[in-house]
Design a protein around this motif. Sequence first.
Motif, mmCIF file in Angstrom:
data_model
loop_
_atom_site.group_PDB
_atom_site.id
_atom_site.type_symbol
_atom_site.label_atom_id
_atom_site.label_comp_id
_atom_site.label_asym_id
_atom_site.label_seq_id
_atom_site.Cartn_x
_atom_site.Cartn_y
_atom_site.Cartn_z
ATOM 1 N N MET A 261 84.402 5.172 -77.241
ATOM 2 C CA MET A 261 84.053 3.930 -77.611
ATOM 3 C C MET A 261 84.619 3.266 -78.645
ATOM 4 N N THR A 262 84.898 1.943 -78.794
ATOM 5 C CA THR A 262 85.831 1.356 -79.939
ATOM 6 C C THR A 262 85.000 0.285 -80.266
ATOM 7 N N VAL A 263 84.488 0.181 -81.449
ATOM 8 C CA VAL A 263 83.845 -1.144 -82.091
ATOM 9 C C VAL A 263 84.650 -1.690 -83.247
ATOM 10 N N MET A 264 85.292 -2.977 -82.976
ATOM 11 C CA MET A 264 86.071 -3.827 -83.668
ATOM 12 C C MET A 264 85.126 -4.381 -84.972
ATOM 13 N N PRO A 265 85.896 -4.535 -86.041
ATOM 14 C CA PRO A 265 85.072 -5.148 -87.122
ATOM 15 C C PRO A 265 84.676 -6.508 -86.796
ATOM 16 N N GLY A 266 83.330 -6.934 -87.337
ATOM 17 C CA GLY A 266 82.904 -8.198 -87.037
ATOM 18 C C GLY A 266 82.330 -8.442 -85.750
ATOM 19 N N THR A 267 82.192 -7.358 -84.790
ATOM 20 C CA THR A 267 81.633 -7.639 -83.590
ATOM 21 C C THR A 267 80.239 -6.947 -83.403
ATOM 22 N N VAL A 268 79.830 -7.200 -82.269
ATOM 23 C CA VAL A 268 78.315 -6.744 -82.128
ATOM 24 C C VAL A 268 78.312 -6.051 -80.852
ATOM 25 N N THR A 269 78.128 -4.670 -80.818
ATOM 26 C CA THR A 269 77.909 -3.742 -79.518
ATOM 27 C C THR A 269 76.679 -3.335 -79.374
ATOM 28 N N VAL A 270 75.997 -3.797 -78.130
ATOM 29 C CA VAL A 270 74.913 -3.487 -77.735
ATOM 30 C C VAL A 270 75.021 -2.296 -76.677
ATOM 31 N N ILE A 271 74.318 -1.391 -77.251
ATOM 32 C CA ILE A 271 74.206 0.124 -76.292
ATOM 33 C C ILE A 271 72.609 -0.057 -75.557
ATOM 34 N N LEU A 272 73.061 -0.174 -74.177
ATOM 35 C CA LEU A 272 71.705 -0.135 -73.349
ATOM 36 C C LEU A 272 71.711 1.207 -72.553
ATOM 37 N N GLY A 273 70.731 1.513 -71.890
ATOM 38 C CA GLY A 273 70.326 2.656 -71.347
ATOM 39 C C GLY A 273 69.100 3.296 -71.119
ATOM 40 N N PRO A 274 68.521 3.911 -70.302
ATOM 41 C CA PRO A 274 67.156 4.610 -70.013
ATOM 42 C C PRO A 274 66.974 5.580 -71.180
ATOM 43 N N SER A 275 65.573 5.834 -71.522
ATOM 44 C CA SER A 275 65.464 6.782 -72.467
ATOM 45 C C SER A 275 66.014 8.256 -72.065
ATOM 46 N N GLY A 276 66.588 9.101 -73.104
ATOM 47 C CA GLY A 276 67.007 10.307 -72.708
ATOM 48 C C GLY A 276 68.430 10.132 -72.330
ATOM 49 N N MET B 298 68.287 -10.068 -87.030
ATOM 50 C CA MET B 298 69.385 -9.451 -86.720
ATOM 51 C C MET B 298 70.615 -10.485 -86.190
ATOM 52 N N ARG B 299 70.279 -11.538 -85.630
ATOM 53 C CA ARG B 299 70.674 -12.408 -84.966
ATOM 54 C C ARG B 299 71.670 -13.521 -86.080
ATOM 55 N N GLN B 300 70.932 -13.658 -87.324
ATOM 56 C CA GLN B 300 71.436 -14.214 -88.386
ATOM 57 C C GLN B 300 72.710 -13.363 -89.167
ATOM 58 N N LEU B 301 72.402 -12.088 -88.829
ATOM 59 C CA LEU B 301 73.158 -11.042 -89.541
ATOM 60 C C LEU B 301 74.605 -11.160 -88.593
ATOM 61 N N ALA B 302 74.419 -10.969 -87.305
ATOM 62 C CA ALA B 302 75.417 -11.109 -86.479
ATOM 63 C C ALA B 302 76.388 -12.554 -86.617
ATOM 64 N N ASP B 303 75.572 -13.501 -87.126
ATOM 65 C CA ASP B 303 76.529 -14.756 -87.380
ATOM 66 C C ASP B 303 77.229 -14.774 -88.614
ATOM 67 N N GLU B 304 76.722 -13.966 -89.430
ATOM 68 C CA GLU B 304 77.456 -13.771 -90.766
ATOM 69 C C GLU B 304 78.555 -12.908 -90.501
ATOM 70 N N GLY B 305 78.825 -12.310 -89.328
ATOM 71 C CA GLY B 305 80.155 -11.602 -89.184
ATOM 72 C C GLY B 305 79.951 -10.095 -89.658
ATOM 73 N N MET B 306 78.726 -9.568 -89.653
ATOM 74 C CA MET B 306 78.563 -8.378 -89.890
ATOM 75 C C MET B 306 78.822 -7.291 -88.456
ATOM 76 N N THR B 307 79.482 -6.272 -88.869
ATOM 77 C CA THR B 307 79.675 -5.412 -87.748
ATOM 78 C C THR B 307 78.552 -4.537 -87.316
ATOM 79 N N ALA C 237 75.477 -10.221 -78.127
ATOM 80 C CA ALA C 237 76.745 -9.099 -78.072
ATOM 81 C C ALA C 237 78.008 -9.544 -77.859
ATOM 82 N N ASP C 238 78.891 -8.903 -78.386
ATOM 83 C CA ASP C 238 80.566 -9.021 -78.034
ATOM 84 C C ASP C 238 80.738 -8.121 -76.885
ATOM 85 N N GLN C 239 80.224 -6.885 -76.967
ATOM 86 C CA GLN C 239 80.390 -5.852 -76.240
ATOM 87 C C GLN C 239 79.177 -5.311 -75.757
ATOM 88 N N VAL C 240 78.973 -5.104 -74.418
ATOM 89 C CA VAL C 240 77.694 -4.284 -73.911
ATOM 90 C C VAL C 240 78.360 -2.904 -73.325
#
Lengths: 329, 272
Positions: B41-56, B212-221, B236-239
């Motif tokens: 996985m690669t997460v670039m600065p200033g982006t939001v990555t959302v990880i989805l998936g079933p429990s476990g 959290m949305r507000q944080l993302a707008d402020e450019g937090m990774t 999300a920028d990346q899912v």
Amino acid sequence: MAKKQVDGEGLDIPDRIHALPVRRTGPVVAGVIVALLAAMLAQGLVTNPRFEWNIVWKYLFNENVLEGIGYTLLLTVISMVVAIILSVILAIMRKSINPVLRGVSWFFIWFFRGTPVYTQLVFWGLFSVLVPKLSLGIPFTSVSFWSIDSSTIITAFNAAWIGLALNEAAYLSEIVRAGLEAVDPGQTEAAKALGMKRSLIMRRIILPQAMRIIIPPTGNETIGMLKTTSLVLAVPFTLELQFATNAIANRIYKPIPLLLVACIWYLFITSILMVIQSRLEKHFGKGFEARSIVTEDNGDELDGPVAVSETKKDRIARGNNVKMIGLNA
Amino acid sequence: MSEQATTQTAPQQGQHTMPAVEAIGVHKAFGRLHVLKGIDMTVMPGTVTVILGPSGSGKSTFLRLINQLETLTGGEIRVDGEMIGFKKVEHKGQEVLQTLNDKEIAAQRSKLGMVFQRFNLFPHMTALENVMEAPVHVKHMGKSEARELAVAELQRVGLGQRLDYYPSQLSGGQQQRVAIARALAMKPEIMLFDEPTSALDPELVGEVLSVMRQLADEGMTMIVVTHEIGFAREVADQVVFMDGGVVVEHGGPEIIDHPNEPRFKDFLQHVL
């Protein structure tokens, strides 16, 4: 204690119910029986001439008795303070990642919990006979950096509190360990995530929360210690309360009144210790089980700011008090 | 297995930004239980990555690995280009890995803020004390300076009126916002959210997501493990969709509405 609150006081509630309480005969009957028994007991205590209350009164503030109380308190305080410090160290060692520290702690607890305190006190009394010189050096060589006569350090008084403290530390450390283990592991994770080091997490996060669980049994142990001090005649140390009253009793052939003198003082000191314990519980109970008040006011800025008024602060303070009463009971 | 889950492919912009977080072939096993089986996985600065998936599926474990609450079994994770958890040392003429000590781990963690599912606020401290704790005792900031900082962070999450409340006197949503303020007070470069709304009553989820949305707008990774599909689609920028310890599908937020993999389709049907 605050007066009992009526639900919905000051609110406009239609058809408010003003019902009489349930009629119960049980409490009345029980009350009468208990009152009768108490009166019988009181009569027995006051009128039975064998208790010899005049002698109790005469010796209650006797110079030797007061000195005995002083030494009993001193022994209790010193040995408990030393035991508490030692027990926290032992409990932390027991949970250490260092196997040597874990082993030492285990051995200490095994030994001092596994032998009678009376025996340990006798041993400390004989210490300067067994080990005439204390010295610091390299074992099995003649190299010695420092040495001193045991008898100058291990006096009867010191032997008494050392013996009591080491034994008590072994018991207390298990109480402390239970307290440490009761703290949610999520607390450590959150603290780690904030960059806190192991020692800082222990001091700032884990111990203060564990204290809430540690204090009630430690109060118990302190009260136990108050009375265990009477065993120091094994050393022999002969100035504490039990020995002092016993000595007078033997001198004047009046054992019962002087036992009563000792009992009165032990009860008096225990009562004071109970007050101190409830104060400590209140202090370390801060933030726990406080009633949630968010539903009843609206100070959340996301819903529009509302200043927290004095009355609301009072309500929070009261919420904090309420939960403590239950703990002390 | 060289799935490079990234939307920002910097080279064509002629700009070589270092990834904020980079995972290469990450494996994690608990005893004989193989939880993560090669995550890239690669997460670039200033982006939001959302990880989805079933429990476990191992998504929380992955997040905990980044913050070293768990130890890697295989592969490598880099934060700001720096390998975490281990350092390369010379041992008998060979280059081998050595576990970092407490202090080195603490230093690496200082770049990361973390928010937990069950808030994990310190119950014996007020909201203000919770937020002040790490600045005062980790960064050795003065009390008054730390107080100002803490008040500002609590105001940022909308709790300026709740400074002296104990966690037990706050609602779940408010507690989680205090937890976010507490993490932000350490000025992290990257924020990790481990199912931040899963323990909340439905009506309290919105207030946390809006912070959290507000944080993302402020450019937090940000790396967010969540079940909030709506949030993923909007912010999300990346899912990344994980299942059974592997990344099954990854891409921009559009993959939520147009999933390719049957397993992801199936998951979305159950969640939406």
